[in-house]
Design a protein around this motif. Structure first.
Motif, short mmCIF file in Angstrom:
data_model
loop_
_atom_site.label_atom_id
_atom_site.label_comp_id
_atom_site.label_asym_id
_atom_site.label_seq_id
_atom_site.Cartn_x
_atom_site.Cartn_y
_atom_site.Cartn_z
N ALA A 14 0.83 -1.21 0.00
CA ALA A 14 0.00 0.00 0.00
C ALA A 14 0.86 1.26 0.00
CB ALA A 14 -0.93 -0.01 1.21
N ILE A 15 1.90 1.26 0.82
CA ILE A 15 2.79 2.42 0.88
C ILE A 15 3.56 2.58 -0.43
CG2 ILE A 15 4.83 3.37 2.04
CD1 ILE A 15 3.82 2.01 4.61
N SER A 16 4.00 1.46 -0.99
CA SER A 16 4.74 1.50 -2.26
C SER A 16 3.86 2.06 -3.38
CB SER A 16 5.22 0.10 -2.64
OG SER A 16 6.15 -0.39 -1.70
N LEU A 17 2.61 1.66 -3.41
CA LEU A 17 1.69 2.16 -4.43
C LEU A 17 1.48 3.66 -4.28
CD1 LEU A 17 -0.28 1.79 -6.76
CD2 LEU A 17 -2.03 1.14 -5.09
N LEU A 18 1.34 4.12 -3.06
CA LEU A 18 1.14 5.55 -2.82
C LEU A 18 2.35 6.37 -3.26
CD1 LEU A 18 -0.68 7.75 -1.62
CD2 LEU A 18 0.42 7.33 0.61
N ILE A 19 3.55 5.92 -2.88
CA ILE A 19 4.76 6.63 -3.27
C ILE A 19 4.97 6.55 -4.78
CG2 ILE A 19 7.27 6.74 -3.00
CD1 ILE A 19 6.92 5.61 -0.19
N SER A 20 4.68 5.38 -5.36
CA SER A 20 4.82 5.21 -6.81
C SER A 20 3.91 6.18 -7.55
CB SER A 20 4.46 3.77 -7.21
OG SER A 20 5.32 2.85 -6.60
N TRP A 21 2.69 6.30 -7.10
CA TRP A 21 1.73 7.21 -7.73
C TRP A 21 2.21 8.65 -7.66
CZ3 TRP A 21 -1.23 10.83 -4.80
CH2 TRP A 21 -2.17 11.55 -5.55
N TRP A 22 2.68 9.07 -6.48
CA TRP A 22 3.16 10.46 -6.32
C TRP A 22 4.38 10.70 -7.20
CZ3 TRP A 22 7.61 12.94 -4.91
CH2 TRP A 22 7.50 14.30 -4.61
N ALA A 23 5.34 9.77 -7.19
CA ALA A 23 6.57 9.95 -7.98
C ALA A 23 6.28 9.95 -9.47
CB ALA A 23 7.56 8.85 -7.64
N PHE A 24 5.38 9.08 -9.91
CA PHE A 24 5.07 8.97 -11.33
C PHE A 24 4.37 10.22 -11.85
CE2 PHE A 24 2.61 6.88 -14.90
CZ PHE A 24 3.73 6.66 -15.69
N LEU A 25 3.59 10.87 -10.98
CA LEU A 25 2.90 12.09 -11.38
C LEU A 25 3.85 13.28 -11.50
CD1 LEU A 25 -0.44 12.11 -9.33
CD2 LEU A 25 -0.11 11.50 -11.71
N HIS A 26 4.98 13.21 -10.83
CA HIS A 26 5.84 14.39 -10.73
C HIS A 26 7.19 14.22 -11.43
CE1 HIS A 26 2.96 15.06 -7.42
NE2 HIS A 26 3.22 16.34 -7.60
N ARG A 27 7.28 13.34 -12.39
CA ARG A 27 8.52 13.24 -13.15
C ARG A 27 8.22 13.07 -14.63
NH1 ARG A 27 9.83 8.38 -15.27
NH2 ARG A 27 8.91 6.49 -14.38
N ASP A 28 9.22 13.37 -15.44
CA ASP A 28 9.08 13.20 -16.88
C ASP A 28 9.41 11.77 -17.27
OD1 ASP A 28 8.47 15.89 -17.21
OD2 ASP A 28 10.60 16.45 -17.36
N LEU A 29 8.77 11.30 -18.32
CA LEU A 29 9.10 9.97 -18.84
C LEU A 29 10.44 9.99 -19.54
CD1 LEU A 29 5.71 8.73 -20.38
CD2 LEU A 29 6.65 8.25 -18.11
N HIS A 30 11.13 8.85 -19.46
CA HIS A 30 12.39 8.72 -20.19
C HIS A 30 12.06 8.33 -21.63
CE1 HIS A 30 14.77 9.10 -16.58
NE2 HIS A 30 14.04 8.16 -15.99
#
Length: 284
Positions: free
Chosen positions: A266-282
């Motif tokens: 659950a914590i990993s999903l939450l952090i993943s969601w936040w990080a994925f929203l705030h970075r550019d794709l490679h």
């Protein structure tokens, strides 16, 4: 039909062959191990007793389990090593492929160019990865439930002790298999979610794969070394193998530590969601 569900369904459909392959291979291993019990069960105790303390820890015998009993045999033959490691390998491959794998090929960028948000993608992909892990775990446990009566694993075993008294070990039950399979799934879930997290944060398949493998193998090595020196005992709380091997939920039933990987997921999903929203794709 929501966009998140379409992402979920498409990712599952694209992995039908790999899911079937993983599950079929795991079922073969499980059935083959069960089939050897009538011929190897009686000698398992002698083979296991000849090892060192470290080897006993590797085999999952630190809790004084009788490897000649049906549950003891299933523990050292499947649940202490083979099943969790196989499910962990599957979980890591799923966690890495869900985001970082497609980002590396450019497929993720193409997906996001359509009418779908990053939140919908990450939720759909995470749910799909866990679904595959649930399917593989559930069918592997079911295969053992179906076949274990054929190989005397449901029969109790009575042995005569050196002092002349007898001891009876119960046979395996459906409840035992359910508890053991859930605990093996849990340890794989925790590592799969960490692989997903690393992939979501970095966008690099190699980093996600290497990081998750290091966490999985490192935790196992840490726990094994702690059996040889008490100085590392405090660090083993960082390893899921501590509760998995020490609690032996296949035999003793589910205990509260099995919830830890669900919290990690659950914590990993939450952090993943936040990080994925705030970075550019490679770019691919």
């Amino acid at each position: 039909m929501s966009a998140a569900f379409r992402v979920y369904r498409r990712w599952l459909r694209d992995r039908v062959f790999s899911t079937v392959s993983w599950t079929f291979g795991l079922i073969i291993i499980i059935v083959a191990t069960a089939a050897f019990y009538p011929s190897l069960g009686g000698s398992a105790d002698a083979m296991a007793s000849g090892g060192s303390e470290a080897m006993s820890s590797v085999l999952g015998l630190s809790a004084g389990i009788d490897p000649s009993s049906p549950l003891g045999y299933l523990w050292i033959g499947l649940y202490a090593n083979v099943l969790p490691w196989t499910l962990m390998a599957l979980g890591v491959s799923l966690g890495v492929a869900a985001l970082a794998g497609d980002e590396g090929t450019g497929a993720l960028e193409y997906l996001l160019s359509g009418p779908v948000t990053r939140t919908q993608v990450i939720m759909g992909r995470f749910a799909a990865a866990i679904t595959v892990l649930v399917i593989a775990s559930g069918l592997s446990g079911l295969s053992l439930v179906v076949t274990m009566p054929m190989f005397d694993l449901t029969d109790s075993v009575t042995t005569t002790l050196p002092d002349g008294t007898t001891s009876t070990a119960p046979g395996a039950t459906i409840g035992n298999i359910v508890d053991g399979t859930i605990s093996a799934f849990a340890i794989a879930l925790g590592l799969a979610s960490l692989a997903f997290l690393i992939g979501a944060v970095t966008g690099r398949k190699s980093v996600a794969l290497g990081g998750a493998a290091t966490l999985g193998v490192g935790g196992y090595v840490l726990y094994t070394l702690s059996s040889m020196t008490s100085s590392l005992d405090g660090l083993t709380w960082l390893s899921s193998w501590r509760w998995y091997v020490d609690d032996v939920m296949l035999i003793n039933g589910l205990n509260w530590p099995v919830l830890i990987p669900f919290g990690v997921a659950a914590i990993s999903l939450l952090i993943s969601w936040w990080a994925f929203l705030h970075r550019d794709l490679h770019s691919s």
